[in-house]
Design a protein around this motif. Structure first.
Motif, mmCIF file in Angstrom:
data_model
loop_
_atom_site.group_PDB
_atom_site.id
_atom_site.type_symbol
_atom_site.label_atom_id
_atom_site.label_comp_id
_atom_site.label_asym_id
_atom_site.label_seq_id
_atom_site.Cartn_x
_atom_site.Cartn_y
_atom_site.Cartn_z
ATOM 1 N N TYR A 167 -19.591 10.777 12.021
ATOM 2 C CA TYR A 167 -18.724 9.997 11.178
ATOM 3 C C TYR A 167 -18.085 8.796 11.944
ATOM 4 O O TYR A 167 -17.312 9.077 12.633
ATOM 5 N N ILE A 168 -17.882 7.538 11.280
ATOM 6 C CA ILE A 168 -17.079 6.741 11.628
ATOM 7 C C ILE A 168 -16.167 6.617 10.247
ATOM 8 O O ILE A 168 -16.717 6.169 9.133
ATOM 9 N N PHE A 169 -14.746 6.721 10.606
ATOM 10 C CA PHE A 169 -14.072 6.460 9.297
ATOM 11 C C PHE A 169 -13.172 5.077 9.167
ATOM 12 O O PHE A 169 -12.748 4.801 10.112
ATOM 13 N N ILE A 170 -13.510 4.223 8.056
ATOM 14 C CA ILE A 170 -12.857 2.887 8.214
ATOM 15 C C ILE A 170 -11.626 2.737 7.210
ATOM 16 O O ILE A 170 -11.811 3.354 6.260
ATOM 17 N N ASP A 171 -10.739 1.896 7.479
ATOM 18 C CA ASP A 171 -9.561 1.818 6.855
ATOM 19 C C ASP A 171 -9.113 0.159 6.841
ATOM 20 O O ASP A 171 -9.843 -0.648 7.620
ATOM 21 N N ASP A 227 8.012 -7.766 7.978
ATOM 22 C CA ASP A 227 8.950 -6.704 7.336
ATOM 23 C C ASP A 227 8.532 -5.276 7.209
ATOM 24 O O ASP A 227 8.881 -4.422 6.191
ATOM 25 N N VAL A 228 7.257 -5.051 7.865
ATOM 26 C CA VAL A 228 6.736 -3.642 7.595
ATOM 27 C C VAL A 228 6.459 -3.231 9.185
ATOM 28 O O VAL A 228 6.205 -4.067 10.226
ATOM 29 N N THR A 229 6.006 -1.844 9.384
ATOM 30 C CA THR A 229 5.675 -1.494 10.644
ATOM 31 C C THR A 229 4.037 -1.624 10.742
ATOM 32 O O THR A 229 3.360 -1.097 9.775
ATOM 33 N N GLU A 230 3.598 -2.307 11.830
ATOM 34 C CA GLU A 230 2.364 -2.357 11.863
ATOM 35 C C GLU A 230 1.367 -1.088 12.087
ATOM 36 O O GLU A 230 2.027 0.010 12.505
ATOM 37 N N THR A 231 0.538 -1.054 10.948
ATOM 38 C CA THR A 231 -0.315 0.186 11.075
ATOM 39 C C THR A 231 -1.843 -0.135 10.897
ATOM 40 O O THR A 231 -2.312 -1.065 10.266
ATOM 41 N N ALA A 232 -2.546 0.678 11.556
ATOM 42 C CA ALA A 232 -3.928 0.490 11.445
ATOM 43 C C ALA A 232 -4.626 1.627 10.574
ATOM 44 O O ALA A 232 -5.987 1.851 10.782
ATOM 45 N N ASN A 233 -4.114 2.303 9.809
ATOM 46 C CA ASN A 233 -4.352 3.260 8.791
ATOM 47 C C ASN A 233 -3.609 2.889 7.710
ATOM 48 O O ASN A 233 -2.783 4.031 7.400
ATOM 49 N N LEU A 234 -3.826 1.913 6.923
ATOM 50 C CA LEU A 234 -2.963 1.659 5.833
ATOM 51 C C LEU A 234 -2.727 2.646 4.819
ATOM 52 O O LEU A 234 -1.920 2.927 4.159
ATOM 53 N N SER A 235 -4.030 3.175 4.497
ATOM 54 C CA SER A 235 -4.164 4.266 3.459
ATOM 55 C C SER A 235 -3.314 5.496 3.535
ATOM 56 O O SER A 235 -2.880 6.311 2.697
ATOM 57 N N GLY A 236 -3.321 5.952 5.044
ATOM 58 C CA GLY A 236 -2.472 6.912 5.344
ATOM 59 C C GLY A 236 -3.608 8.144 5.332
ATOM 60 O O GLY A 236 -3.005 9.353 5.762
ATOM 61 N N TYR A 237 -4.720 8.171 4.892
ATOM 62 C CA TYR A 237 -5.767 8.952 4.905
ATOM 63 C C TYR A 237 -6.439 9.232 6.059
ATOM 64 O O TYR A 237 -6.808 8.281 6.744
ATOM 65 N N ASN A 238 -6.623 10.477 6.454
ATOM 66 C CA ASN A 238 -7.233 10.723 7.855
ATOM 67 C C ASN A 238 -8.531 10.205 7.974
ATOM 68 O O ASN A 238 -9.164 9.879 9.069
ATOM 69 N N HIS A 239 -9.106 10.379 6.915
ATOM 70 C CA HIS A 239 -10.562 9.771 6.751
ATOM 71 C C HIS A 239 -10.738 8.607 6.359
ATOM 72 O O HIS A 239 -11.829 7.871 5.946
ATOM 73 N N LYS A 285 1.544 -11.277 4.512
ATOM 74 C CA LYS A 285 0.883 -10.016 4.843
ATOM 75 C C LYS A 285 -0.432 -10.365 5.561
ATOM 76 O O LYS A 285 -1.315 -11.057 5.067
ATOM 77 N N THR A 286 -0.783 -9.740 6.702
ATOM 78 C CA THR A 286 -1.916 -9.923 7.339
ATOM 79 C C THR A 286 -2.617 -8.489 7.384
ATOM 80 O O THR A 286 -2.289 -7.407 7.507
ATOM 81 N N TYR A 287 -4.108 -8.570 6.582
ATOM 82 C CA TYR A 287 -4.794 -7.521 6.618
ATOM 83 C C TYR A 287 -6.108 -7.939 7.567
ATOM 84 O O TYR A 287 -6.555 -8.563 8.040
ATOM 85 N N LYS A 288 -6.707 -6.459 8.139
ATOM 86 C CA LYS A 288 -7.990 -6.407 9.120
ATOM 87 C C LYS A 288 -8.473 -5.106 8.623
ATOM 88 O O LYS A 288 -8.223 -4.431 7.731
ATOM 89 N N ILE A 289 -9.800 -4.969 9.244
ATOM 90 C CA ILE A 289 -10.548 -3.899 9.191
ATOM 91 C C ILE A 289 -10.671 -3.207 10.263
ATOM 92 O O ILE A 289 -10.708 -3.620 11.376
ATOM 93 N N THR A 290 -10.452 -1.742 10.079
ATOM 94 C CA THR A 290 -10.201 -0.894 11.469
ATOM 95 C C THR A 290 -10.997 0.343 11.395
ATOM 96 O O THR A 290 -11.341 0.633 10.152
ATOM 97 N N ALA A 291 -11.293 1.050 12.341
ATOM 98 C CA ALA A 291 -11.893 2.373 12.190
ATOM 99 C C ALA A 291 -11.741 3.408 13.384
ATOM 100 O O ALA A 291 -10.713 2.902 14.351
ATOM 101 N N LYS A 292 -12.052 4.690 13.267
ATOM 102 C CA LYS A 292 -11.869 5.588 14.065
ATOM 103 C C LYS A 292 -13.266 6.511 14.212
ATOM 104 O O LYS A 292 -13.965 6.521 13.140
ATOM 105 N N MET A 293 -13.432 7.329 15.121
ATOM 106 C CA MET A 293 -14.688 8.163 15.157
ATOM 107 C C MET A 293 -14.087 9.441 14.786
ATOM 108 O O MET A 293 -13.055 9.989 14.879
ATOM 109 N N ASN A 294 -15.066 10.417 14.292
ATOM 110 C CA ASN A 294 -14.937 11.716 13.860
ATOM 111 C C ASN A 294 -14.718 12.675 15.028
ATOM 112 O O ASN A 294 -13.935 13.414 15.229
#
Length: 164
Positions: A77-81, A88-100, A130-139
């Motif tokens: 699986y590839i999980f996309i977020d 004024d925020v901490t940079e995050t590549a998992n905005l939803s906070g959901y593992n998947h 605010k700057t947004y991008k699309i990111t992902a991780k592998m299962n």
């Protein structure tokens, strides 16, 4: 009159009912394709760069995207977020906070178009850009996936500021 103004969510003399779309931004990525091998979200493995500056500090930001992705059989699986950054925020590549993440692509030997959506409730309560991008991780470790399919099939992103 003050009751009516309060119900409509007055901000600096401007009336904006709760849930009202204040502004909409539309973006298309260029010829980006990012290889994903990590089982962790990574702020350097992103596609696109979509910015919005809220008109009201209390607004939420609705993110919607259509992105092409792929996962090989080893990755399963590839999980996309969504990624987020602002001064004024901490940079995050998992905005939803959901593992998947907010979207999942299962391997199958084909590229798939996936729709993803997330409401950023903007806890920073500010009008900073605010700057947004699309990111992902592998299962699975050792797997490879991709987000973005290059110039022939860009990602489409719509960002809306929603009054709260």
């Amino acid at each position: 009159m003050s009751g009516l103004i309060g119900q409509l969510g007055a901000r600096s003399g401007v009336l904006s009912p709760t849930g009202h779309v204040v502004q909409t931004k539309r973006y298309t990525t260029t010829s980006e394709q990012i290889s994903i091998t990590s089982t962790s979200y990574d702020t350097t493995k992103t596609i696109g760069s979509f910015a919005i500056t809220p008109k009201f500090a209390s607004s939420n930001i609705l993110l919607m995207a259509s992105v092409i992705s792929y996962s090989n059989a080893i990755g399963y699986y590839i999980f996309i977020d969504f990624y987020k950054n602002a001064n004024d925020v901490t940079e995050t590549a998992n905005l939803s906070g959901y593992n998947h993440g907010v979207c999942v692509n299962h391997y199958g030997g084909v590229w798939q178009s996936k729709f993803m959506m997330f409401l950023d409730e903007c806890s920073e309560n500010s009008t900073s850009e605010k700057t947004y991008k699309i990111t992902a991780k592998m299962n699975t470790s050792g797997g490879t996936g991709y987000i973005g399919w290059g110039a022939n099939s860009p990602a489409y992103v719509v960002i809306q500021e929603i009054s709260a």
